[in-house]
Design an enzyme around this catalytic site. Structure first.
Site, mmCIF file in Angstrom:
data_model
loop_
_atom_site.group_PDB
_atom_site.id
_atom_site.type_symbol
_atom_site.label_atom_id
_atom_site.label_comp_id
_atom_site.label_asym_id
_atom_site.label_seq_id
_atom_site.Cartn_x
_atom_site.Cartn_y
_atom_site.Cartn_z
ATOM 1 N N ASP A 32 0.770 -1.232 0.020
ATOM 2 C CA ASP A 32 0.071 -0.080 -0.082
ATOM 3 C C ASP A 32 1.076 1.233 -0.010
ATOM 4 O OD1 ASP A 32 -2.279 1.547 0.221
ATOM 5 O OD2 ASP A 32 -2.941 0.869 2.183
ATOM 6 N N HIS A 49 2.600 3.536 -9.109
ATOM 7 C CA HIS A 49 2.385 1.988 -9.459
ATOM 8 C C HIS A 49 3.638 1.413 -9.964
ATOM 9 C CE1 HIS A 49 -1.531 2.066 -7.620
ATOM 10 N NE2 HIS A 49 -2.263 2.691 -8.557
ATOM 11 N N LEU A 143 11.554 -19.848 -5.278
ATOM 12 C CA LEU A 143 10.344 -19.058 -4.755
ATOM 13 C C LEU A 143 9.386 -19.282 -5.491
ATOM 14 C CD1 LEU A 143 9.535 -16.702 -2.700
ATOM 15 C CD2 LEU A 143 10.267 -15.105 -4.505
HETATM 16 C C1 FPP Z 1 -2.300 0.168 -3.130
HETATM 17 O O1 FPP Z 1 -1.746 1.425 -3.103
HETATM 18 C C2 FPP Z 1 -1.607 -0.524 -4.527
HETATM 19 C C3 FPP Z 1 -2.469 -1.192 -5.397
HETATM 20 C C4 FPP Z 1 -3.789 -0.965 -5.496
HETATM 21 C C5 FPP Z 1 -1.610 -1.779 -6.313
HETATM 22 C C6 FPP Z 1 -0.334 -2.527 -5.983
HETATM 23 C C7 FPP Z 1 0.221 -2.620 -7.046
HETATM 24 C C8 FPP Z 1 1.683 -2.503 -7.232
HETATM 25 C C9 FPP Z 1 2.742 -2.613 -5.994
HETATM 26 C C10 FPP Z 1 2.436 -2.519 -8.693
HETATM 27 C C11 FPP Z 1 2.645 -3.930 -8.897
HETATM 28 C C12 FPP Z 1 1.660 -4.518 -9.827
HETATM 29 C C13 FPP Z 1 1.504 -5.478 -10.700
HETATM 30 C C14 FPP Z 1 0.565 -5.586 -11.579
HETATM 31 C C15 FPP Z 1 2.813 -6.215 -11.222
HETATM 32 P P1 FPP Z 1 -2.482 2.755 -3.339
HETATM 33 O O2 FPP Z 1 -2.621 3.096 -4.883
HETATM 34 O O3 FPP Z 1 -4.074 2.505 -2.975
HETATM 35 O O4 FPP Z 1 -2.085 3.927 -2.742
HETATM 36 P P2 FPP Z 1 -2.568 5.062 -1.689
HETATM 37 O O5 FPP Z 1 -3.503 4.453 -0.630
HETATM 38 O O6 FPP Z 1 -1.320 5.774 -1.205
HETATM 39 O O7 FPP Z 1 -3.303 5.774 -2.769
#
Ligand code: FPP
Length: 257
Positions: A32, A49, A143
């Site tokens: 997150d 992202h 892994l």
């Molecule tokens: C939450 O942070 C994160 C997600 C919903 C997406 C997680 C994806 C990745 C870490 C990238 C890797 C992805 C793939 C498909 C390989 P948020 O966007 O809700 O953050 P915020 O709460 O700060 O807005």
């Protein structure tokens, strides 16, 4: 400092931090904070992202070197469809790009790729990447990297309930016979052991519909670090905290005398 260097300079016989470290067999991560990281750096959420995807690759590498057997990451939840179309599209594209970009390094590190979630609702390009990655890496012994994509814990339990109900309708199962093993066998990846350690970044204190069945006795570790800033040192901090936990699974500690 890289994990490799951290270990290399230490003698396991004499270094108390090294000998005390218990490596979890299975780590799960709620990655997150990509959006907040992007905002902090005056970038778009897409950049956040993308930075998160690079971090995922680094942490996969680190977990493999440490001897972690399974790494399950929450990449797209069943609730993430509520985000703006542009962001959903970015995450779908990233899924495809991730496996193309890191194909050779994942192969070199013998990483097996697995997925959990509802594949049928995803774009054709994502479904194709999912199937190819799964098939090509099937025999790898390192892994296991598990991407929870279009995944929800409640959705997984509904799927299991439907399957068991169908077995009862077909009279191959009696309702009174249903036990934990039957439920587990109807989950997405029944052979994967429950996570030992669940890490959540960006300081949020909730499970967000992730691994509801599997996390029953998982140890939680929450950090304020935003996912794109999560590095090997932070991973080690989490593993050190895990190493000192007393896991009793609802029992009590047996004492002598
Ligand atoms: C939450 O942070 C994160 C997600 C919903 C997406 C997680 C994806 C990745 C870490 C990238 C890797 C992805 C793939 C498909 C390989 P948020 O966007 O809700 O953050 P915020 O709460 O700060 O807005």
């Amino acid at each position: 400092m890289s994990l490799f260097k951290w270990f290399k300079g230490r003698d396991p016989q004499t270094d108390p931090t090294r000998t005390a470290l218990k490596i979890p067999q299975h780590i799960a991560i709620i990655m997150d904070g990509n959006g907040r990281w992007a905002q902090k750096h005056h970038l778009t959420r897409s950049f956040g992202h993308r930075a998160g995807a690079e971090r995922l690759h680094d942490i996969t590498d680190a977990c493999g070197r440490l001897g972690v057997r399974y790494l399950t990451v929450y990449t797209f939840s069943t609730e993430n469809w509520k985000r703006p179309d542009e962001e959903v599209q970015t995450l779908m594209n990233l899924f495809v790009e991730f496996f193309h970009k890191y194909d050779s390094s994942l192969k070199q590190n013998d990483v097996r790729l697995r997925f959990m979630g509802d594949k049928s609702a995803l774009p054709a390009s994502v479904q194709q990447t999912w199937e190819e990655a799964e098939a090509e890496s099937f025999h790898r012994q390192g892994l296991q990297l598990i991407l929870a994509f279009n995944y929800g814990g409640r959705q997984e339990l509904i799927k299991a309930a439907r399957q068991l109900a169908q077995d009862c309708c077909n009279q191959t199962l009696q309702p009174s016979q249903i036990d934990e093993q039957h439920v587990r066998s109807a989950l997405f990846l029944p052979d994967v052991p429950d996570p030992d350690l669940l890490i959540r970044t960006s300081g949020e204190l909730r499970l967000s519909n992730f691994l509801l069945w599997q996390a029953a006795y998982t140890e939680f570790w929450i950090t304020d670090t935003l996912w794109p800033d999560f590095d090997e040192a932070t991973l080690l901090e989490a593993i050190r905290a895990f190493s000192s936990r007393d896991r009793r699974y609802g029992a009590i500690k047996t004492t002598r005398g």
